[in-house]
Design an enzyme around this catalytic site. Structure first.
Site, short mmCIF file in Angstrom:
data_model
loop_
_atom_site.label_atom_id
_atom_site.label_comp_id
_atom_site.label_asym_id
_atom_site.label_seq_id
_atom_site.Cartn_x
_atom_site.Cartn_y
_atom_site.Cartn_z
N SER A 260 0.80 -1.27 -0.02
CA SER A 260 -0.07 -0.04 0.07
C SER A 260 1.03 1.25 0.05
CB SER A 260 -0.78 0.10 1.28
OG SER A 260 -0.13 0.29 2.39
N LYS A 261 0.32 2.27 -0.30
CA LYS A 261 1.01 3.83 -0.25
C LYS A 261 1.49 3.87 0.82
CE LYS A 261 0.35 8.68 -0.43
NZ LYS A 261 0.41 8.69 1.11
#
Ligand code: GLU
Length: 502
Positions: A260-261
């Site tokens: 994920s970011k």
């Protein structure tokens, strides 16, 4: 006759483009090009609450930067437009209504409060076969009650009526035969109260209307597949259904879960293709481009996350990827993201790229750092000399500043303890009679003079390098001297002698 290959990348424009999204786009592109097909960009913007200013253009820019520009897109439409789902709004309702009249969907009038109350009453509440008969919908109301509610413009959604005790099968090009029991599939909303379709209805209606032959998408969409398969069947379009390919996830570096970011922020690497500026907060999230990745390296790295050509080959140009690509060689297992490996790809690409390919980006980096680049021929020679030492494009700055500006600081600590008046005399004499015609004669002249003065050349090389560069790095010192030229080399030697003597 086989259907013509038409594939689509169908992002929702809600923010930065995750590298998993770029890989989906890339696999679509590779498959299309390999099969003389068409690569479509369809913008899935039916969720108006998630509309983000600028996000669509940003996606287009990312694909352009990667060199995988779609053949059909909102700005470059073909005959299957519009290419934004929000502009296709009028085309969905009739299909939702058709599903109701055929008994495959129903009106649901439950208010948000009704739903909240049910969620409190039933743990893990799902609107579906186990609960639908307790709800306020056209399955539990009489025809005339439904008509009255519709006439009174009572807000409603349309939900699919998932069949009980069925098994939905489909063939996934990566996973083979996949099946789901309908008992675990809930009655998803198809048409929302604002008249917009949800993703589930829109994706099916649009894939049909746009004659999509193969649907590549991330594995996170696999749980939605049974809904889509049922809709293809219920709408009577089964024979036109695209072939499915759910791509393996890109995993966190430790292999635990989807990258994920936030993992990027935590571990210090980008997850987006290009810088993304949040239009509400103006916060900038760094992308691979701005960190100094070459697009060729970025897509090469992405292609190898979950695919290989069956050999040890790792470096591929885009056209080599097109030629080598095959769905059969996409793995089912998730691919761990490794930032060091990503940098390795960039390093390899910088090393193997001709100067002409690098020149524009390097010039841009140097100018950003306030360096006056001057003559292109000089710049090109510099690039050629140092590119093997650069991993990211901004490394060209640190690796080449001394070619453009004489050092103002020196790693004196590496020179001074062993600096003697005799060494100063050597360099003064050397500077007086510089021979810089070519590397071999330059080196021979240096060594001959060193011998004459009773030095081992090795003792003098490091001070010489620090005189020219300021530090203990860079390519061959005679290469540097030749490129700097006689006058500049002489002046740097003289200036540094003063510093080392002091
Ligand atoms: N709109 C979906 C997304 O944002 C597309 C999924 C699909 O390709 O079916 O990824």
């Amino acid at each position: 006759m086989d259907k013509k290959v038409r594939v689509r990348f169908a992002p929702s424009p809600t923010g930065g483009l995750h590298l998993g999204g770029v890989r989906t786009a890339l696999f679509n592109y590779l498959f299309a090009k390999k099969n003389n097909g068409t690569f479509v960009l369809r913008v899935e913007d039916t969720d108006q609450n998630r509309f983000v200013e600028g996000a669509e253009q940003y996606i287009v820019d990312c694909l352009d930067w990667c060199g995988i520009t779609p053949d059909e897109s909102p700005n470059n439409p073909g005959v299957y437009g519009p290419y934004r789902q929000s502009e296709r709004k009028p085309s969905y309702r009739k299909f939702a209504e058709q599903l109701i009249s055929d008994g495959y969907a129903y009106y649901a009038f439950d208010t948000p409060e009704d739903l909240d109350a049910k969620r409190k009453e039933i743990p893990n509440f799902q609107y579906g076969q186990a609960t639908r008969m307790q709800m306020h919908n056209s399955l539990t109301l009489t025809i005339s009650e439904v008509e009255d509610l519709l006439a009174a413009k009572t807000p409603y959604v349309i939900r699919i009526k998932v069949p009980e005790q069925e098994i939905v099968h489909f063939n996934d090009l990566i996973r083979g035969n996949v099946s789901f029991e309908t008992a675990i599939v809930d009655d998803k909303v198809l048409l929302k109260a604002d008249g917009m379709p949800t993703y589930h209805l829109a994706v099916v209606v649009d894939d049909k209307a746009m004659e999509i032959s193969h649907a590549f998408r991330g594995e996170e969409w696999l749980p939605s597949a049974p809904i889509h398969i049922l809709l293809w069947k219920y709408l009577g379009w089964e024979s036109d259904m695209p072939q499915w390919a759910h791509l393996p996830l890109i995993l966190k570096p430790d292999g635990h879960g989807k990258l994920s970011k936030r993992d990027g922020d935590r571990l210090g690497f980008p997850v987006y293709a290009m810088n993304w500026t949040d239009p509400k907060t103006n916060d900038v999230t760094q992308g691979f481009k701005e960190l100094g990745f070459m697009p060729e390296a970025f897509i090469n790295m992405l292609a190898l996350l979950g695919w290989n050509d069956g050999t040890e080959k790792e470096i591929f140009t885009l056209s080599e990827l097109v030629a080598a690509f095959s769905i059969e060689r996409i793995s089912k297992a998730g691919a761990k993201f490794d930032f060091e490996k990503a940098k390795w790809y960039n390093h390899e690409w910088i090393k193997q790229s001709p100067v002409d390919t690098l020149q524009k980006s390097v010039k841009n980096e140097l100018e950003k750092a306030g360096i006056e680049v001057g003559d292109d021929a000089f710049l090109n020679t510099v690039i050629d000399l140092i590119k093997d030492r650069c991993t990211l494009l901004p490394d060209f700055v640190a690796q080449s500043t001394y070619f453009f500006n004489a050092p103002t600081e020196y790693d004196s600590a590496s020179v001074k303890p062993k600096w003697t008046p005799e060494k100063a005399a050597f360099f003064n004499a050397y500077a007086e009679n510089l021979i810089l015609t070519d590397v071999i004669s330059a080196e021979t002249a240096f060594k001959t003079l060193a011998d004459e003065k009773g030095f081992k050349p090795g003792e003098l090389m490091l001070p010489f390098r620090i005189m020219l560069v300021g530090g203990k790095f860079g390519p061959g010192v005679f290469d540097i001297a030749i490129l700097l030229g006689k006058e500049e080399t002489k002046s740097r030697i003289e200036k540094a002698i003063i510093v080392f003597n002091s």
